[in-house]
Design an enzyme around this catalytic site. Structure first.
Site, mmCIF file in Angstrom:
data_model
loop_
_atom_site.group_PDB
_atom_site.id
_atom_site.type_symbol
_atom_site.label_atom_id
_atom_site.label_comp_id
_atom_site.label_asym_id
_atom_site.label_seq_id
_atom_site.Cartn_x
_atom_site.Cartn_y
_atom_site.Cartn_z
ATOM 1 N N ASP A 10 0.861 -1.175 0.000
ATOM 2 C CA ASP A 10 0.000 0.000 0.000
ATOM 3 C C ASP A 10 0.905 1.235 0.000
ATOM 4 O O ASP A 10 2.123 1.138 0.255
ATOM 5 C CB ASP A 10 -0.891 -0.033 1.241
ATOM 6 C CG ASP A 10 -1.799 1.175 1.344
ATOM 7 O OD1 ASP A 10 -2.402 1.557 0.324
ATOM 8 O OD2 ASP A 10 -1.897 1.744 2.452
ATOM 9 N N ASP A 12 -0.221 5.224 0.975
ATOM 10 C CA ASP A 12 -0.453 6.178 2.070
ATOM 11 C C ASP A 12 -0.438 5.483 3.424
ATOM 12 O O ASP A 12 -1.155 4.503 3.654
ATOM 13 C CB ASP A 12 -1.801 6.882 1.881
ATOM 14 C CG ASP A 12 -1.797 7.809 0.682
ATOM 15 O OD1 ASP A 12 -0.714 8.059 0.130
ATOM 16 O OD2 ASP A 12 -2.887 8.292 0.305
#
Length: 275
Positions: A10, A12
């Site tokens: 991922d 953020d």
């Protein structure tokens, strides 16, 4: 037997710090991975344009998964996968799991009709409004608006997630519910499905290799990705593990953001590959 490590991550709050969006603490480890041809594959709700900017900054040329598993982009000059020549354009092979953007917009209109209330998606908003709502810069808002498969929209008030899920499922879509925004995507899309497609593609290209997959995420939106990999790792926030990921028994990075990402990946790479 050749051993291959693939990293799915991922962005953020994971490889990017949650408040500053800095990735600097991860750069030394990313350089080690590049030197040893370990793919680092972003898996994100962001658009292709948003991810392209980050990939250019990090100087990585691996595939990437966008818009919550709706689209998988593999650079045409990427030599580690053998893919059909169909669906090529803009320098990529595209494997699409979800609908196209216009279909997502049509789905949003249908949901609004059933709820009998207006729903405002990114397609209804100016770049200035998106900046105000998200804190993005004007350029970042422009990239975030460049949707190809999914539509983020303001989470409706006085509608339970259960009711929203019921509606979208009946229409052939699925939804990722957030505090401020929901993301409407095709029922056939998903981070886990996208990860599995890429792993199968790597395995087909290297049938005699032993592939190990590592996944890193920080929120429930990463759950499908984490469940699809061999070594799921949770990157905590400043206040600890997200409640939606607690109790899984998975390894937890020793620090938030890029620092935790770097430390835990370095540990795994050293253990698995002796680098």
């Amino acid at each position: 037997m050749t051993k291959v490590l693939i990293i799915f991550t991922d962005l953020d709050g994971t490889i990017l710090d949650s408040e500053t969006y800095s990735y600097q603490k991860a750069v030394p480890v990313i350089n080690i991975l590049k030197e040893n041809q370990v793919p680092v594959i972003p898996v994100t709700s962001k658009t292709r344009l948003e991810v392209e900017t980050l990939r250019q900054s990090l100087q990585i040329n691996d595939p990437f998964i966008v818009e919550n598993g709706s689209g998988i982009f593999v650079p045409l000059d990427y030599n580690h996968l053998t893919l059909p020549k169909s669906n090529q354009g803009a320098g990529y092979h595209l494997h699409r799991l979800g609908c196209i953007y216009s279909e997502a917009r049509q789905g949003l209109e249908k949901i609004a009709t059933i709820l009998n209330q207006p729903l405002r998606g990114f397609g209804d908003m100016s770049e200035a409004e998106i900046c105000q709502l998200t804190g993005l810069s004007s350029q970042e808002a422009k990239q975030a608006k460049a949707r190809e498969f999914t539509e983020p929209f303001l989470t409706p008030k006085k509608v339970t997630p259960e009711r929203l899920n019921e509606i979208v499922q009946d229409l052939g879509y699925r939804i990722v519910v957030g505090d401020r925004f929901c993301h409407l995507l095709d029922a056939g899309a998903g981070k886990g499905k996208a990860v599995q497609w890429l792993v199968d593609s790597y395995q087909s290209a290297q049938p005699n290799a032993k592939i190990t997959t590592l996944g890193l995420g920080n929120s429930p939106n990463d759950l499908e990705m984490l469940e699809a990999v061999d070594l799921p790792i949770i990157v905590p926030g400043n206040k600890g593990i997200h409640p939606g990921l607690s109790g899984k028994g998975w390894q937890v990075a020793p620090a938030p953001g890029s620092q935790g990402w770097a430390e835990v990946v370095r540990g795994v790479v050293l253990r698995k590959m002796g680098l």
